[in-house]
Structures are given as structure tokens and as C-alpha cells.
Design a protein around this motif. Structure first.
Motif, PDB file in Angstrom:
ATOM      1  N   ASP A   3       0.851  -1.180   0.000  1.00  0.00           N
ATOM      2  CA  ASP A   3       0.000   0.000   0.000  1.00  0.00           C
ATOM      3  C   ASP A   3       0.888   1.232   0.000  1.00  0.00           C
ATOM      4  O   ASP A   3       1.917   1.266   0.675  1.00  0.00           O
ATOM      5  CB  ASP A   3      -0.883   0.026   1.250  1.00  0.00           C
ATOM      6  N   ASP A   4       0.497   2.247  -0.765  1.00  0.00           N
ATOM      7  CA  ASP A   4       1.200   3.535  -0.796  1.00  0.00           C
ATOM      8  C   ASP A   4       2.676   3.389  -1.147  1.00  0.00           C
ATOM      9  O   ASP A   4       3.528   4.049  -0.569  1.00  0.00           O
ATOM     10  CB  ASP A   4       1.063   4.250   0.553  1.00  0.00           C
ATOM     11  N   VAL A  49      12.428 -14.900   3.824  1.00  0.00           N
ATOM     12  CA  VAL A  49      12.193 -13.831   2.855  1.00  0.00           C
ATOM     13  C   VAL A  49      12.663 -12.527   3.489  1.00  0.00           C
ATOM     14  O   VAL A  49      12.186 -12.142   4.554  1.00  0.00           O
ATOM     15  CB  VAL A  49      10.702 -13.734   2.467  1.00  0.00           C
ATOM     16  N   VAL A  50      13.614 -11.865   2.827  1.00  0.00           N
ATOM     17  CA  VAL A  50      14.138 -10.585   3.305  1.00  0.00           C
ATOM     18  C   VAL A  50      13.596  -9.501   2.384  1.00  0.00           C
ATOM     19  O   VAL A  50      13.808  -9.548   1.168  1.00  0.00           O
ATOM     20  CB  VAL A  50      15.687 -10.576   3.304  1.00  0.00           C
ATOM     21  N   ILE A  51      12.886  -8.544   2.951  1.00  0.00           N
ATOM     22  CA  ILE A  51      12.256  -7.470   2.176  1.00  0.00           C
ATOM     23  C   ILE A  51      12.947  -6.163   2.522  1.00  0.00           C
ATOM     24  O   ILE A  51      13.147  -5.847   3.700  1.00  0.00           O
ATOM     25  CB  ILE A  51      10.753  -7.381   2.487  1.00  0.00           C
ATOM     26  N   GLY A  52      13.308  -5.387   1.486  1.00  0.00           N
ATOM     27  CA  GLY A  52      13.971  -4.118   1.728  1.00  0.00           C
ATOM     28  C   GLY A  52      13.831  -3.190   0.540  1.00  0.00           C
ATOM     29  O   GLY A  52      13.291  -3.565  -0.495  1.00  0.00           O
ATOM     30  N   SER A  53      14.331  -1.981   0.686  1.00  0.00           N
ATOM     31  CA  SER A  53      14.329  -1.022  -0.411  1.00  0.00           C
ATOM     32  C   SER A  53      15.477  -0.048  -0.211  1.00  0.00           C
ATOM     33  O   SER A  53      15.882   0.235   0.917  1.00  0.00           O
ATOM     34  CB  SER A  53      12.990  -0.282  -0.482  1.00  0.00           C
ATOM     35  N   ALA A  54      16.005   0.447  -1.318  1.00  0.00           N
ATOM     36  CA  ALA A  54      17.141   1.359  -1.256  1.00  0.00           C
ATOM     37  C   ALA A  54      16.898   2.629  -2.059  1.00  0.00           C
ATOM     38  O   ALA A  54      17.780   3.457  -2.167  1.00  0.00           O
ATOM     39  CB  ALA A  54      18.400   0.659  -1.771  1.00  0.00           C
ATOM     40  N   ALA A  55      15.714   2.771  -2.635  1.00  0.00           N
ATOM     41  CA  ALA A  55      15.419   3.958  -3.441  1.00  0.00           C
ATOM     42  C   ALA A  55      15.171   5.155  -2.517  1.00  0.00           C
ATOM     43  O   ALA A  55      14.839   5.007  -1.350  1.00  0.00           O
ATOM     44  CB  ALA A  55      14.199   3.710  -4.315  1.00  0.00           C
ATOM     45  N   ASN A  56      15.327   6.342  -3.075  1.00  0.00           N
ATOM     46  CA  ASN A  56      15.077   7.550  -2.309  1.00  0.00           C
ATOM     47  C   ASN A  56      14.191   8.466  -3.127  1.00  0.00           C
ATOM     48  O   ASN A  56      14.596   8.847  -4.227  1.00  0.00           O
ATOM     49  CB  ASN A  56      16.389   8.234  -1.955  1.00  0.00           C
ATOM     50  N   PRO A  57      13.017   8.841  -2.767  1.00  0.00           N
ATOM     51  CA  PRO A  57      12.335   8.536  -1.516  1.00  0.00           C
ATOM     52  C   PRO A  57      11.710   7.141  -1.554  1.00  0.00           C
ATOM     53  O   PRO A  57      11.377   6.620  -2.615  1.00  0.00           O
ATOM     54  CB  PRO A  57      11.250   9.600  -1.439  1.00  0.00           C
ATOM     55  N   THR A  58      11.562   6.558  -0.394  1.00  0.00           N
ATOM     56  CA  THR A  58      10.957   5.238  -0.287  1.00  0.00           C
ATOM     57  C   THR A  58       9.885   5.263   0.794  1.00  0.00           C
ATOM     58  O   THR A  58      10.103   5.802   1.873  1.00  0.00           O
ATOM     59  CB  THR A  58      12.011   4.187   0.098  1.00  0.00           C
ATOM     60  N   PHE A  59       8.742   4.691   0.457  1.00  0.00           N
ATOM     61  CA  PHE A  59       7.691   4.476   1.440  1.00  0.00           C
ATOM     62  C   PHE A  59       6.853   3.315   0.957  1.00  0.00           C
ATOM     63  O   PHE A  59       6.496   3.242  -0.209  1.00  0.00           O
ATOM     64  CB  PHE A  59       6.799   5.709   1.616  1.00  0.00           C
ATOM     65  N   TRP A  60       6.569   2.381   1.845  1.00  0.00           N
ATOM     66  CA  TRP A  60       5.662   1.286   1.529  1.00  0.00           C
ATOM     67  C   TRP A  60       5.167   0.654   2.807  1.00  0.00           C
ATOM     68  O   TRP A  60       5.792   0.749   3.845  1.00  0.00           O
ATOM     69  CB  TRP A  60       6.312   0.241   0.616  1.00  0.00           C
ATOM     70  N   ARG A  61       4.023   0.036   2.719  1.00  0.00           N
ATOM     71  CA  ARG A  61       3.453  -0.729   3.823  1.00  0.00           C
ATOM     72  C   ARG A  61       3.135  -2.101   3.270  1.00  0.00           C
ATOM     73  O   ARG A  61       2.592  -2.236   2.179  1.00  0.00           O
ATOM     74  CB  ARG A  61       2.170  -0.086   4.341  1.00  0.00           C
ATOM     75  N   LEU A  62       3.459  -3.122   4.025  1.00  0.00           N
ATOM     76  CA  LEU A  62       3.238  -4.500   3.590  1.00  0.00           C
ATOM     77  C   LEU A  62       1.827  -4.934   3.945  1.00  0.00           C
ATOM     78  O   LEU A  62       1.416  -4.852   5.100  1.00  0.00           O
ATOM     79  CB  LEU A  62       4.267  -5.425   4.243  1.00  0.00           C
TER      80      LEU A  62
END
Length: 76
Positions: A3-4, A49-62
Motif C-alpha cells: 500500500d502507498d 524472505v528478506v524485504i527491503g528497499s534502497a530507493a530515495n524517496p521510499t515508502f511502503w506498507r506491507l
């Protein structure tokens, strides 16, 4: 189901056949806002399962994670 989401979200899989056995890795698999589904087929008895992000800006909800797990025909 994210989401988002802003930016890409990566998934790394760590797998083992036995608790004290060697670990194998797969990935990274990247999901973007337009990604409908990630198809992958892996065989293991244990999976992390390893979940991550490296982008800028980053926002997410699982949201809800869904795995289609089937018994393998091989006996190990």
C-alpha cells in the motif's frame, strides 16, 4: 500487496534443506508499483524472505503476503 508504495521493493530468498545445512540464496527480485506478480519456483524445506528497499524517496506498507506452497514429489 503493498500500500502507498514509492520506489522499488526488493525480495531476497534464503533457503535450506536441513536446519544445519548450507544456505542458498536467490534474488534480488524487485517489485515496482506496476508489478502484478513475481513468479518464482524454489525448492527448500526452510525459507527466509528478506524485504527491503534502497530507493530515495521510499515508502511502503506491507499488506497480505501470499505463498502458493506445494509438496514436492522428491523425498530428501
Amino acid at each position: 500487496d503493498f500500500d502507498d508504495q514509492q520506489g522499488g521493493v526488493t525480495f531476497d530468498l534464503n533457503m535450506k534443506f536441513y536446519p544445519n545445512g548450507p544456505q542458498t540464496s536467490a534474488g534480488p527480485y524487485t517489485a515496482y508499483t506496476h508489478t502484478q506478480k513475481i513468479d518464482l519456483r524454489k525448492t527448500a524445506r526452510q525459507m527466509q524472505v528478506v524485504i527491503g528497499s534502497a530507493a530515495n524517496p521510499t515508502f511502503w506498507r506491507l499488506g497480505a503476503m501470499r505463498f502458493d506452497i506445494r509438496q514436492s514429489g522428491s523425498k530428501r
